[in-house]
Scaffold this motif. Structure first.
Motif, short mmCIF file in Angstrom:
data_model
loop_
_atom_site.label_atom_id
_atom_site.label_comp_id
_atom_site.label_asym_id
_atom_site.label_seq_id
_atom_site.Cartn_x
_atom_site.Cartn_y
_atom_site.Cartn_z
N CYS A 96 0.87 -1.15 -0.15
CA CYS A 96 0.03 -0.01 0.03
C CYS A 96 0.89 1.20 -0.20
CB CYS A 96 -0.91 -0.01 1.21
SG CYS A 96 -1.96 1.49 1.60
N LEU A 97 1.72 1.30 1.02
CA LEU A 97 2.79 2.47 0.98
C LEU A 97 3.38 2.67 -0.22
CD1 LEU A 97 4.30 2.20 4.61
CD2 LEU A 97 2.61 3.77 3.83
N TYR A 98 3.70 1.62 -0.89
CA TYR A 98 4.69 1.62 -2.22
C TYR A 98 3.81 2.23 -3.30
CZ TYR A 98 7.28 0.36 -6.31
OH TYR A 98 7.73 0.36 -7.60
N SER A 99 2.36 1.48 -3.51
CA SER A 99 1.78 1.63 -4.61
C SER A 99 1.16 2.98 -4.54
CB SER A 99 0.76 0.51 -4.69
OG SER A 99 -0.30 0.64 -5.62
N GLU A 100 0.80 3.32 -3.60
CA GLU A 100 0.07 4.77 -3.25
C GLU A 100 0.88 5.82 -2.92
OE1 GLU A 100 -2.96 4.99 -4.66
OE2 GLU A 100 -2.86 2.73 -4.87
N ARG A 101 2.27 5.85 -2.96
CA ARG A 101 3.15 6.61 -2.46
C ARG A 101 3.05 8.14 -3.13
NH1 ARG A 101 5.39 3.58 -6.44
NH2 ARG A 101 6.80 4.33 -8.05
N ARG A 102 2.77 8.28 -4.30
CA ARG A 102 2.38 9.30 -4.97
C ARG A 102 1.28 10.19 -4.41
NH1 ARG A 102 3.38 8.44 -11.43
NH2 ARG A 102 5.44 7.89 -11.49
N PHE A 103 0.41 9.24 -4.02
CA PHE A 103 -1.00 9.96 -3.50
C PHE A 103 -0.68 10.43 -2.20
CE2 PHE A 103 -4.50 9.11 -0.26
CZ PHE A 103 -5.51 9.83 -0.81
N PHE A 104 0.19 9.63 -1.29
CA PHE A 104 0.50 10.12 0.14
C PHE A 104 1.30 11.39 0.01
CE2 PHE A 104 -0.25 5.34 1.18
CZ PHE A 104 -1.50 5.70 1.85
N MET A 105 2.12 11.39 -0.85
CA MET A 105 2.98 12.64 -1.16
C MET A 105 2.08 13.74 -1.37
SD MET A 105 5.85 12.02 -0.02
CE MET A 105 6.70 13.66 -0.55
N ASP A 106 1.21 13.66 -2.40
CA ASP A 106 0.39 14.73 -2.82
C ASP A 106 -0.33 15.32 -1.37
OD1 ASP A 106 1.20 14.74 -5.38
OD2 ASP A 106 -0.53 13.33 -5.82
N CYS A 107 -1.00 14.24 -0.68
CA CYS A 107 -1.85 14.84 0.55
C CYS A 107 -0.86 15.51 1.47
CB CYS A 107 -2.37 13.54 1.24
SG CYS A 107 -3.47 12.55 0.31
N TYR A 108 0.33 15.16 1.46
CA TYR A 108 1.35 15.89 2.25
C TYR A 108 1.75 17.18 1.84
CZ TYR A 108 5.67 17.18 4.46
OH TYR A 108 6.94 17.80 5.17
N ARG A 109 1.92 17.54 0.66
CA ARG A 109 2.10 18.57 -0.04
C ARG A 109 1.10 19.69 0.19
NH1 ARG A 109 5.35 15.62 -3.82
NH2 ARG A 109 3.50 15.34 -5.19
N LEU A 110 -0.15 19.02 0.01
CA LEU A 110 -1.35 19.94 0.07
C LEU A 110 -1.68 20.53 1.39
CD1 LEU A 110 -3.93 20.86 -1.00
CD2 LEU A 110 -5.09 18.79 -0.39
N PHE A 111 -1.53 19.54 2.52
CA PHE A 111 -1.77 20.15 3.82
C PHE A 111 -0.53 21.11 4.32
CE2 PHE A 111 -4.80 16.70 3.86
CZ PHE A 111 -5.67 17.35 4.52
N LYS A 112 0.77 20.62 3.77
CA LYS A 112 1.90 21.25 4.09
C LYS A 112 1.85 23.05 3.54
CE LYS A 112 7.03 21.87 3.78
NZ LYS A 112 8.02 20.95 3.39
N THR A 113 1.30 22.97 2.39
CA THR A 113 0.91 24.35 1.62
C THR A 113 -0.16 24.96 2.31
OG1 THR A 113 1.54 23.47 -0.56
CG2 THR A 113 0.28 25.52 -0.72
N ALA A 114 -1.17 24.55 2.81
CA ALA A 114 -2.18 24.96 3.37
C ALA A 114 -1.61 25.71 4.75
CB ALA A 114 -3.23 24.07 3.76
#
Length: 612
Positions: free
Chosen positions: A591-609
């Motif tokens: 799960c962590l490998y397959s969805e790594r881009r999604f989790f990074m997108d979530c992290y960047r979104l909330f970091k920007t906010a």
């Protein structure tokens, strides 16, 4: 304990600030839910030696009774108040606009104490005033349930409100506990103004502090009364369900005292009152209750009747068909099965509804002249301004994010859950419960959880943006869904003799229909706001395929689930736990490998906010 909110903290207004506040709010609420469930779980594990399945079944009946009172009394008001538009004028401008000039009546307590609609003070006071309507609504619901119970008792010849398979002493405790639950519910409704203000002001840490202290008081009192009663009465069960009722009074008392105490600084700083106070329109007229908000709440109330039957349909049917022993078995399975829904899905749904309402709800496109002509018109006849393009984009991003997260989590639950859930039940509840039908019902419940998640967020979106007319249409479809749900329940439970498992499958049918309706609505909504955008450049739609997890995760999850069904037994040996943990670890790593881009997108979104 979460820190207090500063009464002078400014309210977020931009989309990114709202996202930041809502993300923090969701985190606070998740922590409160984790604390609540953890304390309740520990309490139940300590109480299990004192309670029989029949007592647990009676406690489930009383919880359903209390939830019915609270739901019908406050749910529609909460949803309507969340959809209030933001304040459009400052308090200073309002004071100048409402000075007595011969046409505008002067308030008895002076101009400075006037609370004018459309201001921050006016908005807060509208929320407070309207929230007090939950108390008379609660009284009406209690009275209505009492009348129905009395009529049923007269027709059936049973004791009103008492379990049919209990002795006189148990029935006496049950009736007393039921009365205490009714009083506790009404007492809790008195805290509704404080909750509504905290919700509107995004004061999530304040709300978390109030609710966590109430949960602690409830658990401590319930456990103490149960243990003392068992010790001094000398019999298992002690006072039956009475300790649960006393604990609920402690819970309500903490909320009634806690919200006013923590909100006093906010109310003093912003100039509104936590008791009902007159509000003045800009034409000088005064009122206590905002008519459009109450009208919208009325529309939502009729919908909530059907929604409550659909949401609590399994509990209602179990209470109707099963003995209290069987209800205790089902209650244990349902409580463990829905644990993730209460811990995670409910806070996300609640904060998402609040955030989406603020992003997408707009004022009606009417000037003062038009407003005068439309005094007698219905709200749906007024033309709504389309939301801002950036707000639409932000809302769509949030919807995609939550749906994808739910899909990833659901893949893991639906593939591994049915095989591993009985092992978890054996570990936390013991062999007596794991060897009962509750284990199989818990396995079946794992297929229901993904539908519960998707329905929660899609319906939250509908409730955030739907007009009164659209909500009426949804209510009509809800009636159709309730009929299908009742038929499916009868077919699975009575005709196919599937018992509690049949109730789970009937709920799956119900949730599936509701999801389809909400998906159709959401697609139509984004088509409408895209074409009606003032910029003409916003052409957005929900890309449902983006909400699906990657093929690698789905393939590994299905394969791991098949292996688990083949090699993991329900006996609960050490080898079973090792195999289950190993399969879960493999799926987690994939799960962590397959969805790594999604989790990074979530992290960047909330970091920007957070940076903004």
């Amino acid at each position: 304990m979460p820190p207090k909110d500063d009464g002078d903290t400014p309210r977020p207004t931009s989309a990114t600030s709202l996202l930041n506040a809502s993300a923090a709010g969701a985190a606070f609420l998740v922590l409160v839910q984790v604390l609540s469930r953890l304390l309740t779980f520990v309490m139940n594990q300590l109480l299990i030696r004192y309670l029989s399945p029949a007592v647990l079944g009676q406690a489930a009946q009383l919880e359903l009774y209390m939830m019915t009172i609270l739901f019908f009394a406050r749910e529609s008001l909460r949803m309507a108040l969340q959809r209030q538009a933001e304040a459009t004028i400052t308090d200073t401008a309002a004071d100048q606009a409402t000075k007595p000039d011969g046409n505008s009546p002067k308030a008895a307590d002076g101009d400075k104490d006037k609370i004018v609609e459309g201001t921050v003070r006016g908005q807060a006071q509208t929320v407070v005033n309207s929230s007090y309507l939950a108390v008379p609504m609660g009284l009406a619901v209690v009275a209505g349930i009492y009348v129905l119970q009395s009529a049923y008792a007269a027709l059936s010849g049973s004791s009103s409100g008492a379990p049919s398979d209990s002795d006189d002493q148990t029935a006496s405790y049950f009736r007393l506990s039921m009365g205490i639950y009714a009083v506790a519910s009404l007492f809790e409704l008195l805290s509704e103004p404080g909750f509504a203000v905290a919700q509107q002001r995004l004061l999530y840490s304040l709300r978390a502090a109030c609710e966590s202290s109430a949960v602690i008081a409830n658990c401590a009192v319930t456990l103490a009364v149960t243990v003392l009663a068992a010790r001094y009465t000398g019999r298992e069960g002690g006072l039956e369900v009475l300790p649960f009722a006393i604990g609920q009074v402690a819970f309500a008392g903490c909320l009634v005292v806690g919200y006013p105490w923590r909100l006093r600084a906010v109310a003093a700083a912003e100039g509104f009152s936590l008791v009902p106070k007159r509000i003045y329109s800009r034409t000088g007229q005064s009122y206590y209750f905002h008519a459009p908000t109450i009208a919208l709440a009325g529309t939502m109330w009729f919908q909530s009747v059907v929604k409550h039957v659909l949401t609590q349909g399994d509990a209602i049917l179990v209470a109707w068909f099963a003995t209290t022993y069987d209800q205790g078995i089902y209650a244990l399975a349902a409580n463990y099965g829905s644990l993730i829904a209460r811990l995670l899905f409910k806070p996300i749904e609640e904060t998402s509804r609040n955030l989406l309402s603020k992003l997408l709800t707009t004022d009606t496109d009417t000037d003062d002249t038009t407003a005068k002509k439309d005094d007698k018109a219905n709200e749906e006849e007024k033309v709504r301004k389309p939301p801002k393009g950036e707000n639409i984009t932000e809302a769509l991003t949030i919807l995609h994010l939550i749906l994808r997260f739910y899909a990833i989590l659901s893949t893991v639950i639906a593939t591994l859950g049915p095989s591993l859930a009985p092992l978890a039940l054996r570990k936390v509840a013991g062999a007596r419960w794991a060897d009962s039908p509750a284990a199989h019902t818990l396995s079946t419940y794992c297929y229901y959880i993904p539908l519960l998640a998707i329905n929660g967020i899609t319906e939250a979106f509908v409730q955030s943006v739907a007009t009164t007319a659209q909500l009426r249409r949804q209510s009509g479809w809800m009636v159709v869904f309730s009929v299908v749900f009742a038929g499916a329940s009868w077919g699975f439970v009575r005709f196919m003799q599937m018992g509690a498992d049949g109730l789970v499958w009937a709920n799956c049918v119900n949730m599936g229909m509701r999801i389809v309706w909400s998906v159709v609505f959401i697609n139509g909504y984004f088509e409408g706001v895209s074409s009606g955008s003032s910029s003409g450049k916003v052409k957005l739609k929900v890309e449902w395929e983006k909400a699906m997890p990657g093929w690698l995760l789905m393939g590994v999850g299905v394969s791991a689930g098949a292996v688990a069904r083949a090699v993991v037994s329900e006996r609960g040996t050490l080898g079973d736990y090792v195999k289950g943990a190993g399969l879960a670890g493999v799926v987690g790593i994939v799960c962590l490998y397959s969805e790594r881009r999604f989790f990074m997108d979530c992290y960047r979104l909330f970091k920007t906010a957070r940076q903004r």
